[in-house]
Design an enzyme around this catalytic site. Structure first.
Site, PDB file in Angstrom:
ATOM      1  N   SER A  23       5.880   5.059   2.412  1.00  0.00           N
ATOM      2  CA  SER A  23       6.358   4.253   1.602  1.00  0.00           C
ATOM      3  C   SER A  23       7.407   4.735   1.177  1.00  0.00           C
ATOM      4  O   SER A  23       7.695   5.954   0.246  1.00  0.00           O
ATOM      5  CB  SER A  23       5.170   3.901   0.111  1.00  0.00           C
ATOM      6  OG  SER A  23       5.425   2.784  -0.228  1.00  0.00           O
ATOM      7  N   TYR A  60      -1.110   5.833  -5.786  1.00  0.00           N
ATOM      8  CA  TYR A  60      -0.125   5.755  -4.721  1.00  0.00           C
ATOM      9  C   TYR A  60       0.772   6.632  -4.038  1.00  0.00           C
ATOM     10  O   TYR A  60       0.295   6.692  -2.363  1.00  0.00           O
ATOM     11  CB  TYR A  60      -0.451   4.216  -4.720  1.00  0.00           C
ATOM     12  CG  TYR A  60       0.027   3.556  -3.376  1.00  0.00           C
ATOM     13  CD1 TYR A  60      -0.424   2.875  -1.988  1.00  0.00           C
ATOM     14  CD2 TYR A  60       1.614   2.906  -3.316  1.00  0.00           C
ATOM     15  CE1 TYR A  60      -0.614   2.792  -1.142  1.00  0.00           C
ATOM     16  CE2 TYR A  60       2.434   2.222  -1.879  1.00  0.00           C
ATOM     17  CZ  TYR A  60       1.378   2.426  -0.748  1.00  0.00           C
ATOM     18  OH  TYR A  60       1.657   1.763   0.571  1.00  0.00           O
TER      19      TYR A  60
HETATM   20  N1  LIG Z   1       3.301  -4.068   2.523  1.00  0.00           N
HETATM   21  C1  LIG Z   1       4.325  -3.505   1.686  1.00  0.00           C
HETATM   22  O1  LIG Z   1       4.595  -4.068   0.715  1.00  0.00           O
HETATM   23  C2  LIG Z   1       3.688  -1.882   1.865  1.00  0.00           C
HETATM   24  C3  LIG Z   1       5.327  -0.933   1.408  1.00  0.00           C
HETATM   25  C4  LIG Z   1       5.321  -0.033   2.153  1.00  0.00           C
HETATM   26  C5  LIG Z   1       4.351   0.442   2.684  1.00  0.00           C
HETATM   27  N2  LIG Z   1       3.242  -0.132   3.310  1.00  0.00           N
HETATM   28  C6  LIG Z   1       2.326   0.953   4.126  1.00  0.00           C
HETATM   29  O2  LIG Z   1       2.282   0.244   5.485  1.00  0.00           O
HETATM   30  C7  LIG Z   1       1.199   0.637   5.770  1.00  0.00           C
HETATM   31  C8  LIG Z   1       0.461  -0.695   6.332  1.00  0.00           C
HETATM   32  O3  LIG Z   1       0.404  -1.959   5.240  1.00  0.00           O
HETATM   33  P1  LIG Z   1       0.534  -3.579   5.505  1.00  0.00           P
HETATM   34  O4  LIG Z   1       1.305  -4.049   4.439  1.00  0.00           O
HETATM   35  O5  LIG Z   1       0.444  -3.793   6.939  1.00  0.00           O
HETATM   36  O6  LIG Z   1      -0.911  -4.000   4.530  1.00  0.00           O
HETATM   37  P2  LIG Z   1      -2.158  -4.918   5.078  1.00  0.00           P
HETATM   38  O7  LIG Z   1      -1.522  -5.781   6.223  1.00  0.00           O
HETATM   39  O8  LIG Z   1      -2.579  -5.301   3.817  1.00  0.00           O
HETATM   40  O9  LIG Z   1      -3.192  -3.381   5.689  1.00  0.00           O
HETATM   41  C9  LIG Z   1      -4.210  -2.967   5.569  1.00  0.00           C
HETATM   42  C10 LIG Z   1      -4.506  -1.570   6.885  1.00  0.00           C
HETATM   43  O10 LIG Z   1      -5.317  -0.966   5.981  1.00  0.00           O
HETATM   44  C11 LIG Z   1      -6.654  -0.960   6.333  1.00  0.00           C
HETATM   45  N3  LIG Z   1      -7.713  -0.575   5.074  1.00  0.00           N
HETATM   46  C12 LIG Z   1      -7.670  -0.855   3.650  1.00  0.00           C
HETATM   47  N4  LIG Z   1      -8.606  -0.501   3.132  1.00  0.00           N
HETATM   48  C13 LIG Z   1      -9.040   0.739   4.510  1.00  0.00           C
HETATM   49  C14 LIG Z   1     -10.143   1.585   3.670  1.00  0.00           C
HETATM   50  N5  LIG Z   1     -10.414   1.661   2.679  1.00  0.00           N
HETATM   51  N6  LIG Z   1     -10.672   1.875   5.364  1.00  0.00           N
HETATM   52  C15 LIG Z   1     -10.183   1.479   6.305  1.00  0.00           C
HETATM   53  N7  LIG Z   1      -9.236   1.038   6.513  1.00  0.00           N
HETATM   54  C16 LIG Z   1      -8.580   0.471   5.480  1.00  0.00           C
HETATM   55  C17 LIG Z   1      -7.174  -2.602   6.277  1.00  0.00           C
HETATM   56  O11 LIG Z   1      -8.516  -2.388   7.479  1.00  0.00           O
HETATM   57  P3  LIG Z   1      -8.678  -3.983   6.923  1.00  0.00           P
HETATM   58  O12 LIG Z   1      -8.049  -4.956   7.684  1.00  0.00           O
HETATM   59  O13 LIG Z   1     -10.009  -3.883   7.921  1.00  0.00           O
HETATM   60  O14 LIG Z   1      -9.175  -4.767   5.713  1.00  0.00           O
HETATM   61  C18 LIG Z   1      -5.770  -2.695   7.540  1.00  0.00           C
HETATM   62  O15 LIG Z   1      -5.925  -2.721   8.810  1.00  0.00           O
HETATM   63  C19 LIG Z   1       0.494   0.300   4.685  1.00  0.00           C
HETATM   64  O16 LIG Z   1      -0.163   2.265   4.922  1.00  0.00           O
HETATM   65  C20 LIG Z   1       0.945   0.370   3.204  1.00  0.00           C
HETATM   66  O17 LIG Z   1       0.901   1.063   1.380  1.00  0.00           O
HETATM   67  C21 LIG Z   1       3.138  -1.389   2.454  1.00  0.00           C
END
Ligand SMILES: NC(=O)c1ccc[n+]([C@@H]2O[C@H](COP(=O)([O-])OP(=O)(O)OC[C@H]3O[C@@H](n4cnc5c(N)ncnc54)[C@H](OP(=O)(O)O)[C@@H]3O)[C@@H](O)[C@H]2O)c1
Ligand SMILES: Cc1cc2nc3c(=O)[nH]c(=O)nc-3n(C[C@H](O)[C@H](O)[C@H](O)COP(=O)(O)OP(=O)(O)OC[C@H]3O[C@@H](n4cnc5c(N)ncnc54)[C@H](O)[C@@H]3O)c2cc1C
Lengths: 248, 453
Positions: free
Chosen positions: A140, A153
């Site tokens: 990120s 984070y």
């Molecule tokens: N959204 C943003 O603004 C952003 C920005 C920078 C980086 N990122 C990174 O990009 C990646 C994907 O993010 P996203 O925005 O697509 O997120 P998201 O839709 O909220 O998905 C989060 C994922 O992580 C899993 N997860 C969360 N907590 C968990 C736990 N304790 N144990 C096992 N699995 C867990 C969730 O599984 P479940 O479906 O089972 O809950 C889901 O598959 C992440 O690594 C995030 O840090 C996101």
């Protein structure tokens, strides 16, 4: 080369699901790994209708680093080898809570650093022996500089960035690429509750399309959307006396 | 997508496609069907439902209130390529259906949407809730005719499966139900087989409304897509001139699905409307001369989705936004009333670029509040210039009511409760019986569609 067999760890993540759809529409073989059977099955059905040649699911709790080796092995054999593995799971902790409660802090670091690093490690040997492929790690922009509003984070993501860099160095000889993806603000369940109006917010489809291109191009680090590269360049360069007065 | 029960709402500024107002909403965006009941029962406040926000007015707005964003429920659930029966979550867009289920076979044939509005960026839920129509209304009727079944979540926690032969009361109320009878979670649809996905099309000039009616009446038997564009600024001898377009699927001609995202996008809202009298005059004169063309085979997106190539084109109307007005008037006096409506528009000088006329046939819809009825429909757009524009809209509204016509809620931002009652009164008593007390919208409040409890 275009990836044909892709595993998505944390496949239910909005970004991973959007990426899976791009590959599905091209007829790829997909393996979805996550903790909810229902959500994975619904996604698998969707991806097959959208054109995936095959779509298998592996149910496991990726948040627990102890499951990494098993998860990597099952995903690898489900598709008979992989061209790309995408490590997408992660969770945005409540910074105030994580700062006050060391248990919450450790859990946040486990799910955002320890578990994905263990998984990348478990995958590395398999890709190394195969002599090709890409390991994609979602870190990120939050890892670029620790900020008061989310340094727990952010530090876990910074750890992942360093890990990705080292792993890329190691796997260079084996012709395996490690892609460190640094998204900006993305509209997904992770950011629900925040005010997401404004020009800096992107849709997961946009980010997924960027990741897809970066995999094909063999890129090492991807800021997505691209303007975050310049924003973070400035933020990293801000002298401390200015940075400390900001409320980033 | 996360199964974590009910996520927290995000405060967000939301505007409808016409961008007449922008206000804060508490957005809930469920990612699993199972999350919807919890989201619906959250708090005592009523909530509105939103798809892709392509309605122009306020049917999917609830300023300062809760808004359920259905675009996170966008999974395909089942597709049988042998029968063309498709089941999707309500947030799947028509464009995605084209991409996933309407790919050409080797002989160019394939499954196709039985009905589509003028853009692929609408959700199935939105298409059903407005019971949308397309350029093939004279042959196919409205979208609701192809809905085989619905899964609807009510705010009392019940999940109801309904269709033409199962809970038909709730089904009829939900087709064209403006998001007020329950949240559509999923829909089963019947796609249509076409011998070629590409279309054969032609564009003919007409010099008067009489010529338009002759063309359209003479084309309906052989051409499945027909529509007229009118130069709304033309007066005197030129009044009623326009371009008549007709198209039909061309056997064995392939067309791959169109791209998912527009190639071009308007990046920001200009400080004033670029759609003004001068530019509309130029556009209309240019279109009138250049649009006519001989018969050619082309991609269906060119015929059906001419505006989808440009993202956020609604920003061109500037910070004050724009109005759409669409009415349908009964067949018998259609010609005279249309002449009057167009005359009033031309006299006002408020230019409209996208002035469209089309005849509706008497194909019945299952929807109680469905907009189409046998007659002729007119759609126009006006940049928002304040009082003058509203006065013109009030006149068009009055003329519509006098002609016993009705106004399309999907496009409307101003009609009065009286006008709504005049147009839809025949079905309102029955409709109210099926309204969900947990649902509302700015439109519902404006036209007096509040449920009893
Ligand atoms: N959204 C943003 O603004 C952003 C920005 C920078 C980086 N990122 C990174 O990009 C990646 C994907 O993010 P996203 O925005 O697509 O997120 P998201 O839709 O909220 O998905 C989060 C994922 O992580 C899993 N997860 C969360 N907590 C968990 C736990 N304790 N144990 C096992 N699995 C867990 C969730 O599984 P479940 O479906 O089972 O809950 C889901 O598959 C992440 O690594 C995030 O840090 C996101
Ligand atoms: C360029 C353009 C061309 C158009 N051409 C046509 C045309 O030719 N014919 C035509 O008929 N329309 C046309 N429209 C209008 C458009 O088809 C409708 O407004 C359609 O309903 C928009 O769908 P949406 O997904 O954006 O829904 P929204 O606009 O977000 O919502 C529309 C209605 O559906 C309800 N709703 C949405 N999802 C659900 C759900 N899951 N459950 C219950 N209720 C729900 C909302 O509450 C609201 O009442 C056009 C619009 C544009 C922008």
């Amino acid at each position: 080369m275009t990836a044909k067999r892709i595993a998505l760890f944390g496949a239910t993540s909005a970004i991973a699901a959007a990426l899976a759809r791009i590959y599905a529409s091209e007829g790829a073989e997909l393996v979805l790994i996550g903790r909810s059977t229902e959500a994975l099955e619904q996604l698998a059905t969707d991806l097959k209708i959208r054109g995936a040649a095959d779509c298998k699911t592996v149910v496991t709790d990726l948040g627990d680093a102890g499951n990494a080796d098993n998860a990597a092995g099952k995903a690898w054999s489900a598709a008979g080898g992989l061209d790309a593995a995408v490590i997408a799971f992660g969770a945005l902790p409540d910074q105030a809570k994580a700062a006050a409660d060391s248990g919450a802090m450790i859990r946040a670091i486990d799910v955002n650093f320890t578990a994905p690093a263990a998984l990348a490690s478990a995958l590395a040997g398999r890709f190394e022996s195969a002599g090709s492929g890409t390991i994609v790690i979602l870190s990120s922009i939050a890892g670029d500089r620790g900020r008061a509003s989310n340094y727990v984070y952010g530090s876990a993501k910074a750890g992942l960035q360093a890990f990705a860099s080292g792993l890329r160095h190691r796997l260079y000889k084996a012709k395996v690429n490690v892609l460190d993806v640094r998204p900006g603000f993305v509209i997904s369940p992770m950011t629900a509750g925040l005010d997401r109006s404004g020009p800096l917010w992107s849709r997961p489809e946009r980010v997924a399309a960027d990741i897809r291109r970066a995999i094909d191009a063999g890129k090492g680090v991807l800021y997505t959307p691209w303007w975050w590269f310049w924003i973070m360049l400035v933020i990293r360069a801000l002298p401390r006396f200015v940075f400390h007065r900001s409320s980033l | 997508m996360s199964g974590a029960g009910s996520p927290s709402p995000s405060p967000q500024t939301v505007a409808a496609w016409g961008r007449l107002s922008a206000s804060t909403h508490a957005i809930l965006r469920p990612s699993l069907r199972a999350d919807v009941p919890a989201a619906l029962s959250r708090g005592a406040n009523r909530c509105a439902v939103r798809g892709l926000g392509r309605s122009y007015g306020d049917v999917a707005l609830n300023p300062e209130g809760a808004l359920l964003d259905m675009t996170g429920l966008d999974r395909f659930m089942a597709f049988d390529p042998a029968t063309g029966e498709l089941e999707v979550e309500a947030g799947v867009s028509l464009g995605e259906i084209l991409a996933a289920a309407c790919r050409p076979n080797d002989d160019g044939s394939g499954w196709f949407l039985p009905v589509t509005p003028g853009t692929g960026y609408v959700t199935v839920g939105g298409a059903i809730a407005n019971d949308v129509h397309g350029k093939n209304h004279h042959r196919a009727g409205s979208f609701g005719r192809y809905v085989l079944g619905l899964t609807v979540a009510r705010s009392n926690g019940r999940i109801i499966h309904c269709g033409p032969d199962r809970e038909p009361g709730l089904f009829s109320a939900t087709v064209g139900g403006l998001g007020l009878t329950g949240v559509i979670l999923a829909a089963r649809l019947q796609l249509r087989r076409v011998a070629g996905l590409a279309v054969e099309s032609e564009h003919l000039a007409f010099n008067s409304l009489d010529e338009f009616f002759n063309l359209t009446n003479g084309s309906e038997a052989d051409w499945e897509y027909t529509v007229g564009w009118v130069d709304a600024l033309a007066t005197g001898k030129a009044a009623g001139r326009g371009i008549f377009s007709r198209a039909r699927h061309a056997p064995n001609q392939r067309a791959a699905p169109p791209p998912h995202l527009p190639r071009l996008s308007i990046p920001a809202t200009p400080p004033f409307s670029l759609v003004n009298r001068a530019s509309v005059r130029l556009f209309n004169a240019f279109y009138w001369r250049s649009a006519r063309s001989a018969r050619r085979t082309e991609h269906y997106a060119r015929t059906l989705y001419p505006l989808d190539g440009i993202g956020n084109w609604n920003r061109l109307y500037g910070p004050r936004g724009f109005f759409q007005f669409q009415c349908v008037v009964p067949k018998n006096d259609a010609r005279a009333v249309l002449g009057e409506l167009l005359g009033r528009i031309a006299a006002s000088g408020e230019g409209s670029m996208l002035t469209v006329i089309k005849t509706f046939n008497d194909m019945p819809s299952p929807g109680l509040l469905s907009f189409p009825m046998p007659g002729t429909t007119l759609a126009v757009d006006f940049a928002n210039r304040g009082e003058g524009t509203r006065a013109l809209l009030a006149d068009l509204e009055r003329l519509t009511v006098e002609a016993r016509g009705r106004i399309y809620p999907a496009k409307d931002a101003v009609m009065s409760a009286e006008t709504f009652n005049a147009g839809y009164g025949h079905a309102l008593a029955e409709f109210r019986r099926h309204m969900d007390p947990g649902l509302t919208s700015a439109f519902a409040r404006r036209v007096g569609l509040e449920s009893a409890s």
